[in-house]
Design an enzyme around this catalytic site. Structure first.
Site, short mmCIF file in Angstrom:
data_model
loop_
_atom_site.label_atom_id
_atom_site.label_comp_id
_atom_site.label_asym_id
_atom_site.label_seq_id
_atom_site.Cartn_x
_atom_site.Cartn_y
_atom_site.Cartn_z
N ARG A 1 111.31 110.31 67.88
CA ARG A 1 109.97 110.91 68.07
C ARG A 1 110.04 112.14 68.97
O ARG A 1 109.34 113.14 68.73
CB ARG A 1 109.01 109.87 68.66
CG ARG A 1 107.56 110.35 68.65
CD ARG A 1 106.59 109.25 69.00
NE ARG A 1 106.77 108.76 70.36
CZ ARG A 1 106.13 107.71 70.86
NH1 ARG A 1 105.27 107.03 70.12
NH2 ARG A 1 106.34 107.32 72.10
N ARG B 1 109.66 133.05 73.57
CA ARG B 1 110.97 133.69 73.41
C ARG B 1 111.54 134.14 74.75
O ARG B 1 112.73 134.27 74.93
CB ARG B 1 110.86 134.91 72.48
CG ARG B 1 110.59 134.52 71.04
CD ARG B 1 110.32 135.74 70.21
NE ARG B 1 109.18 136.49 70.75
CZ ARG B 1 108.70 137.60 70.20
NH1 ARG B 1 109.24 138.11 69.12
NH2 ARG B 1 107.66 138.22 70.75
N LYS C 1 103.94 114.49 70.99
CA LYS C 1 103.80 113.97 72.36
C LYS C 1 104.15 115.13 73.30
O LYS C 1 105.27 115.25 73.80
CB LYS C 1 104.74 112.78 72.54
CG LYS C 1 104.26 111.81 73.59
CD LYS C 1 104.94 110.47 73.42
CE LYS C 1 104.90 109.63 74.67
NZ LYS C 1 103.58 109.35 75.20
N GLU D 1 92.16 106.31 69.28
CA GLU D 1 93.03 105.54 70.18
C GLU D 1 92.44 105.62 71.59
O GLU D 1 91.36 106.18 71.79
CB GLU D 1 94.46 106.10 70.15
CG GLU D 1 94.58 107.54 70.60
CD GLU D 1 96.01 108.07 70.63
OE1 GLU D 1 96.96 107.28 70.65
OE2 GLU D 1 96.16 109.31 70.65
N1 PXG Z 1 98.77 107.01 72.55
C1 PXG Z 1 99.06 107.98 73.43
C2 PXG Z 1 98.17 109.16 73.49
C3 PXG Z 1 100.18 107.86 74.26
O1 PXG Z 1 100.45 108.82 75.13
C4 PXG Z 1 100.65 105.71 73.22
C5 PXG Z 1 99.54 105.90 72.43
C6 PXG Z 1 101.51 104.50 73.01
O2 PXG Z 1 102.71 104.84 72.35
P1 PXG Z 1 104.06 104.04 72.56
O3 PXG Z 1 105.04 104.72 71.68
O4 PXG Z 1 104.42 104.13 74.02
O5 PXG Z 1 103.80 102.66 72.14
C7 PXG Z 1 100.98 106.69 74.19
C8 PXG Z 1 102.15 106.45 75.09
C9 PXG Z 1 103.64 108.36 80.74
C10 PXG Z 1 102.71 107.79 79.74
O6 PXG Z 1 103.19 108.90 81.76
C11 PXG Z 1 103.02 107.80 78.39
C12 PXG Z 1 102.13 107.31 77.45
C13 PXG Z 1 100.95 106.77 77.88
C14 PXG Z 1 100.64 106.73 79.24
C15 PXG Z 1 101.53 107.24 80.18
O7 PXG Z 1 104.86 108.30 80.56
N2 PXG Z 1 102.45 107.40 76.11
#
Ligand code: PXG
Length: 291
Positions: A50, A103, A150, A183
């Site tokens: 990802r 760039r 992400k 979400e």
């Molecule tokens: N939606 C969003 C917008 C996210 O950022 C998830 C769903 C869940 O995805 P995963 O693959 O983790 O099951 C995420 C997850 C951090 C942090 O600071 C990262 C997330 C969420 C909160 C904090 O590292 N990502």
């Protein structure tokens, strides 16, 4: 704590980047949040895949390849002698000039890997369940900034989080531009109705969560029918159970949405079974390392 910073393991106090780094100036970069449980890195390949997809989408070169990246993560975990960790990976466009032009940063991508503990919500929420609220800020529309990326630009989610907090809630339910359920700010959402599990398709404005994918797999294994389905808030309100998923959050029961009690108003049987099964999977699957 040791931090991997662009090829070197450095002490936390020395883990610094330039104020001209475009990750800081513009949120220009990508990230991942990964967990390890008892010396097993959960879904490492999926997270690396990802990360590379997010980078590809924003034309960002990652200075490590798909083999070197997991090695760097494992080495950082070993250097910190951590059995259980939250691993935060950041790849930013790197140091450049003022002005958007990426760039100007060519060849200076910054990779940062930090390992530490994380607790997104208080522990008692996992037993009692959480109340959430729909917020006015909608999820980014995919044509503007695809939620599948992400990226380091999380203002969309942060604004929603602020709105939830200002209303006295821990977490926000985000809808998409069509008014369908997308979400939460850092978690995917699931609803249970008549023994079946539903979650919105990622093209409704959600990150394709790795925990979400695992929960769909667990449901299959448990022979609980699970579907990706376009959902309205009505379908959440009238469900018998609801829960959120994410690497940092893991699985969180939701017992109230917008003042409507969901089901019995306490974590339900399907949610609890999935939480238990998820714990089993994280205890045995993953990339092994020794400390
Ligand atoms: N939606 C969003 C917008 C996210 O950022 C998830 C769903 C869940 O995805 P995963 O693959 O983790 O099951 C995420 C997850 C951090 C942090 O600071 C990262 C997330 C969420 C909160 C904090 O590292 N990502």
């Amino acid at each position: 704590m040791k931090v991997y910073l662009s090829g070197k393991l450095v002490e936390k106090k020395d883990a610094k980047v330039s104020v001209f780094d475009h990750g800081l100036l513009y949120g220009d970069g990508v990230f991942e949040g990964i967990r390890s449980y008892s010396c097993l890195v959960f879904k490492l390949k999926e997270h690396i895949d990802r990360l590379f997809e997010s980078a590809q989408s924003i034309c960002l070169n990652i200075p490590l390849n798909r083999k070197e990246f997991p090695d760097a993560i494992i080495n950082t975990l070993k250097a910190n002698r951590l059995k259980d960790a939250y691993i935060r990976v950041v790849v930013s466009r790197g140091e450049g000039d003022l002005g958007l032009d990426p760039r100007k940063c060519k060849g200076n991508e910054t990779v940062i890997i930090i390992t530490d503990k994380i607790s997104l919500y208080p522990k008692e929420l996992y037993e009692k369940g959480m109340s959430i609220i729909t917020v006015p800020t909608i999820r980014n529309i995919p044509e503007a900034l695809n939620p599948r990326i992400k990226s380091l630009n999380y203002l969309n989610n942060i604004l929603a989080k602020i709105e939830a907090i200002n209303s006295g809630y821990q977490e926000a339910l985000m809808l998409n531009h069509l008014g369908y359920v997308a979400e939460c700010t850092g978690d995917n959402i699931f609803v249970v109705k008549e023994g079946k599990i539903y979650t919105p398709p990622h093209y409704m404005g959600a990150l394709k969560g790795i925990t979400r994918d695992e929960v769909l797999k667990i449901a299959k294994h448990l022979k609980v029918p699970a579907y990706e389905k376009i959902l309205t808030r009505h379908e959440l309100y009238t469900g018998s159970e609801c829960f959120l998923t994410g690497t940092a959050a893991e699985i969180v029961p939701v017992v109230e949405i917008d003042g409507r009690k969901i089901g019995a108003g306490k974590p339900g049987g399907v949610t609890k079974t999935i939480m238990k099964e998820f714990r089993k999977v994280t205890g045995k699957d993953g990339v092994k390392y020794k400390i």
